[in-house]
Design an enzyme around this catalytic site. Sequence first.
Site, PDB file in Angstrom:
ATOM      1  N   LYS A   1       0.828  -1.204   0.000  1.00  0.00           N
ATOM      2  CA  LYS A   1       0.000   0.000   0.000  1.00  0.00           C
ATOM      3  C   LYS A   1       0.874   1.270   0.000  1.00  0.00           C
ATOM      4  CE  LYS A   1      -3.514  -2.763   0.012  1.00  0.00           C
ATOM      5  NZ  LYS A   1      -4.359  -3.251   1.082  1.00  0.00           N
TER       6      LYS A   1
HETATM    7  C1  LIG Z   1      -5.303  -4.392   1.502  1.00  0.00           C
HETATM    8  C2  LIG Z   1      -6.747  -4.180   1.630  1.00  0.00           C
HETATM    9  C3  LIG Z   1      -7.479  -4.500   2.776  1.00  0.00           C
HETATM   10  C4  LIG Z   1      -6.885  -5.257   3.930  1.00  0.00           C
HETATM   11  O1  LIG Z   1      -5.754  -4.658   4.414  1.00  0.00           O
HETATM   12  P1  LIG Z   1      -4.847  -5.415   5.478  1.00  0.00           P
HETATM   13  O2  LIG Z   1      -4.111  -4.261   6.143  1.00  0.00           O
HETATM   14  O3  LIG Z   1      -3.942  -6.309   4.703  1.00  0.00           O
HETATM   15  O4  LIG Z   1      -5.723  -6.143   6.412  1.00  0.00           O
HETATM   16  C5  LIG Z   1      -8.815  -4.156   2.842  1.00  0.00           C
HETATM   17  N1  LIG Z   1      -9.429  -3.553   1.812  1.00  0.00           N
HETATM   18  C6  LIG Z   1      -8.768  -3.259   0.678  1.00  0.00           C
HETATM   19  C7  LIG Z   1      -9.501  -2.562  -0.432  1.00  0.00           C
HETATM   20  C8  LIG Z   1      -7.421  -3.579   0.534  1.00  0.00           C
HETATM   21  O5  LIG Z   1      -6.780  -3.327  -0.607  1.00  0.00           O
END
Ligand SMILES: *Cc1c(COP(=O)(O)O)cnc(C)c1O
Length: 390
Positions: A193
């Site tokens: 991210k």
């Molecule tokens: C990555 C992601 C999540 C979950 O994130 P984590 O921190 O890995 O639990 C939830 N929603 C979306 C749209 C994502 O891309």
Amino acid sequence: MNLRPPLPYGRQSISEEDIAAVVEVLRSDWLTQGPAVPAFEEAMAGQCHSRYAVAVSNATSALHLACLALDVGPGDWVWTSPNTFVASANCALYCGAQIDFVDIDPGTLNLCPVQLSAKLAQAQQAGRLPKVLIAVHFAGLSCDMQAIAALSRQYGFRIIEDASHAVGADYQSQPVGICQYSDITVLSFHPVKIITTGEGGMALCNDDRLAARMRLLRSHGITRDAGQFEQQADGPWHYEQQTLGFNYRMTDLQAALGLSQLARLDAFVRRRRELAGRYARQLAHLPLRLQASLPDCDSSFHLMVIRLDLARLTLSRAQVAEGLRQRGIATNVHYKAVHTQPFYQARGFRAGDFPEAERYARETLSLPMYPALTDEAQDRVVKALHEVLA
Ligand SMILES: *Cc1c(COP(=O)(O)O)cnc(C)c1O
């Protein structure tokens, strides 16, 4: 023969400062529940212009806590986009609620407000209105929050923004996370991210009761705040479990990394936007489409997705991906529509239920997009795509 490791679709950028920040915590008195977590929370709230920030173990746990704070439970419906990571839907099921989806707009790839409006009118007739809508800002492009908020006033549902992709994005010239049109905004700090804490997430809001509820649930339902005690304290060791919570805490190691990364958020997003602009110019005449941009939205470009115009190509999507792989470029698919996963098919969803999301899922590939991607490496991606699609 290409001996370089393939370019990934995304990756973290870790600096010497990031490493030093984590090492400093390792040498300190606290690895968890020390000063770094509240400092990171305060800094993110400042960045996003929200009143409260609750740091947690990942965005999945933030989504779970956000649903619980909004009293999602058995008998309730939660709606979200089928074009998302499964966690955006699973959180409703953790609470014993039912999930349903609203199809996407084929341009923005976000939940379509026109379809939402039509589905709400039908749900009202059937007495099945959702309690919560989870608006996912796909690839970092904000949903049309003003339109969604107007519908929420009309039909009385609450709004969670899943801004896992949209840290550093703007909507109507305000940072995503301000919660102007929502109750709670959730962020992810997974390594792919925008900024990372290893694993990590956060819930932002402007309501002190929602923030207090999420803090309580984050740590077993336990409070150490004397002002909240229901029983007489018999000493300074007294704490109370007042509800059934979880261990969803973020560690100080993670928060220190997050704080250090946050200092480079603007630079990360600036570079992602630059790369997106270069891609848009250089891919303009190929048989593919890019995610639409909107005048009120400044995307953080977590992902660079293309939609192949398969009708104009002799190759399949898999063959295009293989051609890129042979040229040293790894691609990925974001996302197979959630309702087409085996788990959701077993719950009664069918192929054809959300045709725009399904069509997009068949046509899409994610190209390399991350701040450390150089112009030269990006040019290789563009050249490879031109060769493969020629
Ligand atoms: C990555 C992601 C999540 C979950 O994130 P984590 O921190 O890995 O639990 C939830 N929603 C979306 C749209 C994502 O891309």
